[in-house]
Design an enzyme around this catalytic site. Structure first.
Site, short mmCIF file in Angstrom:
data_model
loop_
_atom_site.label_atom_id
_atom_site.label_comp_id
_atom_site.label_asym_id
_atom_site.label_seq_id
_atom_site.Cartn_x
_atom_site.Cartn_y
_atom_site.Cartn_z
N LYS A 1 1.91 7.66 3.83
CA LYS A 1 0.37 6.53 3.73
C LYS A 1 0.01 6.01 5.58
O LYS A 1 0.33 5.01 5.68
CB LYS A 1 2.02 5.40 3.85
CG LYS A 1 2.11 5.18 2.15
CD LYS A 1 3.27 4.64 1.82
CE LYS A 1 4.54 4.46 1.55
NZ LYS A 1 6.21 3.98 2.19
N PRO B 1 0.72 -1.17 -0.31
CA PRO B 1 0.26 0.39 -0.56
C PRO B 1 1.03 1.74 -0.20
O PRO B 1 1.80 1.61 0.92
CB PRO B 1 -0.63 -0.04 1.49
CG PRO B 1 0.00 -1.24 2.28
CD PRO B 1 0.45 -1.92 1.84
N GLU B 2 1.07 2.41 -1.07
CA GLU B 2 1.13 3.45 -1.30
C GLU B 2 0.17 4.26 -0.85
O GLU B 2 -1.08 4.26 -0.45
CB GLU B 2 2.48 3.22 -2.13
CG GLU B 2 3.55 2.83 -2.51
CD GLU B 2 4.07 2.35 -3.60
OE1 GLU B 2 4.38 3.69 -4.11
OE2 GLU B 2 5.49 1.04 -3.85
N LYS C 1 20.69 18.19 -1.68
CA LYS C 1 20.68 16.41 -1.26
C LYS C 1 20.94 15.57 -2.20
O LYS C 1 21.62 15.61 -3.66
CB LYS C 1 19.65 15.84 -1.92
CG LYS C 1 18.33 16.19 -0.59
CD LYS C 1 18.69 16.16 0.95
CE LYS C 1 17.38 16.42 1.63
NZ LYS C 1 17.23 16.26 3.22
N TYR D 1 -6.31 -12.75 10.11
CA TYR D 1 -5.61 -11.81 10.24
C TYR D 1 -6.46 -10.81 10.68
O TYR D 1 -5.43 -9.30 10.11
CB TYR D 1 -5.30 -11.37 7.99
CG TYR D 1 -4.18 -12.29 8.12
CD1 TYR D 1 -3.43 -13.10 8.71
CD2 TYR D 1 -4.96 -13.67 6.86
CE1 TYR D 1 -2.46 -14.53 8.40
CE2 TYR D 1 -4.45 -14.62 6.93
CZ TYR D 1 -3.53 -15.18 6.80
OH TYR D 1 -2.35 -15.98 6.60
N ASN E 1 8.09 1.90 -3.81
CA ASN E 1 8.88 1.88 -4.63
C ASN E 1 7.65 1.51 -5.47
O ASN E 1 9.22 2.31 -7.04
CB ASN E 1 9.10 -0.03 -3.94
CG ASN E 1 10.21 -0.30 -4.39
OD1 ASN E 1 11.38 1.07 -4.52
ND2 ASN E 1 10.38 -1.37 -5.05
N ARG F 1 1.01 -9.67 7.44
CA ARG F 1 2.53 -10.16 7.47
C ARG F 1 3.15 -9.29 8.80
O ARG F 1 4.36 -9.38 9.17
CB ARG F 1 3.13 -9.51 6.08
CG ARG F 1 2.53 -9.70 4.69
CD ARG F 1 4.08 -9.59 4.14
NE ARG F 1 5.19 -10.02 3.77
CZ ARG F 1 5.52 -9.45 2.57
NH1 ARG F 1 5.72 -8.14 1.54
NH2 ARG F 1 7.17 -9.88 3.24
#
Length: 308
Positions: free
Chosen positions: A85, A27-28, A192, A132, A211, A151
């Protein structure tokens, strides 16, 4: 930026089932926003009549199941909020349940038709509540919702003011709700020296990008993921920012339904053991022992130094 307008029909993507993609997709921002909207559209104004909290201190963080349950029952849902998120459900009085989705966190709602929010809907033959499930809520109209985490990397907290404490207080601007200007983005990148993908994944820099979004926006902007952020030209910064905005907005518009993502997006090439080809160019998988990282060599050439 190669993102297609919403009305255009994409070519058939690689032959990987949408179920595989959906179950594998961490999940993003778009996925969490879809969950927030599902709650906003179906749960606002309803009272929580029953709560079941899993006895799982790894996920249920900083509060006992008994105290968490007591803080929820009898309360009315007044809003659903998100930053990056992270999502929290605002009740008529604090504390508020706050969800950090981790790698596999998800909201499911029973009693909502399988239409727009198919990521969150529950089919008649699904186990309910799931084994879950970490937080289960029954509302006064009979609707039921559950936050699940197979997870166990998610974190669920009960907080008086979620935005004032970590992790939300440590987040950078939300990629959807607080977009930077080109000048702000260029100035921030110029300081940066790390690789641009690593920077995009830093939630304290910009929140909500994970990602798959990072891989796609860098591909569409033709920027190598390891190029130093400070070496990116202002023109390329503007292109990258445009791609971030377009990919995020598109994914949210289609309710994070990956079957509706344009076929040219690298998202569709995240599965399978062999590199695929997009527009005739090979898609390379980097660091296969970690979460999949994709780039296209001929399309994404570093125009500056590589990040540390």
């Amino acid at each position: 930026c190669v993102t297609k307008p919403l009305g255009d029909k994409a070519r058939e993507p690689p032959s990987v089932s949408s179920e595989t993609q959906l179950s594998s997709k961490m999940p993003e921002l778009p996925e969490v926003e879809a969950a927030r909207r599902a709650i906003e559209d179906n749960c606002i104004g309803k009272k929580i009549v029953k709560a079941i909290i899993a006895d799982d201190p790894k996920v249920i963080d900083g509060v006992s199941p008994v105290d968490f349950k007591a803080s929820l029952e009898g309360k009315t849902i007044v809003a659903a909020n998100r930053k990056g998120k992270n999502m929290w459900i605002e009740l008529d009085s604090p504390p508020f349940p706050t969800f950090q989705f981790g790698m596999a966190g998800a909201i499911y709602i029973k009693g909502v038709a399988v239409t727009k929010y198919k990521r969150s809907a529950v089919k008649d033959d699904d186990e309910w509540p799931s084994k879950y499930s970490k937080v289960f809520l029954e509302l006064d109209d009979g609707l039921e919702l559950s936050f699940t985490d197979k997870r166990r990397f998610a974190r669920v907290r009960s907080l008086e003011d979620p935005v004032s404490v970590p992790p939300i207080s440590e987040l950078g601007p939300d990629a959807l709700l607080e977009p930077m200007t080109v000048d702000e983005f260029y100035k921030a990148l110029s300081k940066k020296k790390i690789g641009i993908k690593a920077l995009l994944l830093d939630q304290s820099f910009i929140s909500g990008i994970g990602n798959w979004i990072a891989d796609d926006v860098l591909y569409q902007a033709r920027i190598h993921p390891m190029q130093s952020a400070s070496s990116i030209s202002k023109e390329d910064c503007a292109t990258l920012l445009k791609c971030i905005n377009e990919v995020t907005e598109f994914a949210v518009e289609v309710d994070a339904d990956c079957s509706r993502f344009p076929s040219e997006w690298l998202f569709h090439y995240r599965w399978g053991k062999k590199p695929g080809k997009v527009n005739g160019e090979i898609v390379f998988h980097m660091h296969p022992h970690f979460d999949t990282e994709l780039y296209v060599t001929g399309h994404q050439k570093s125009c500056g130094s590589w990040g540390r």
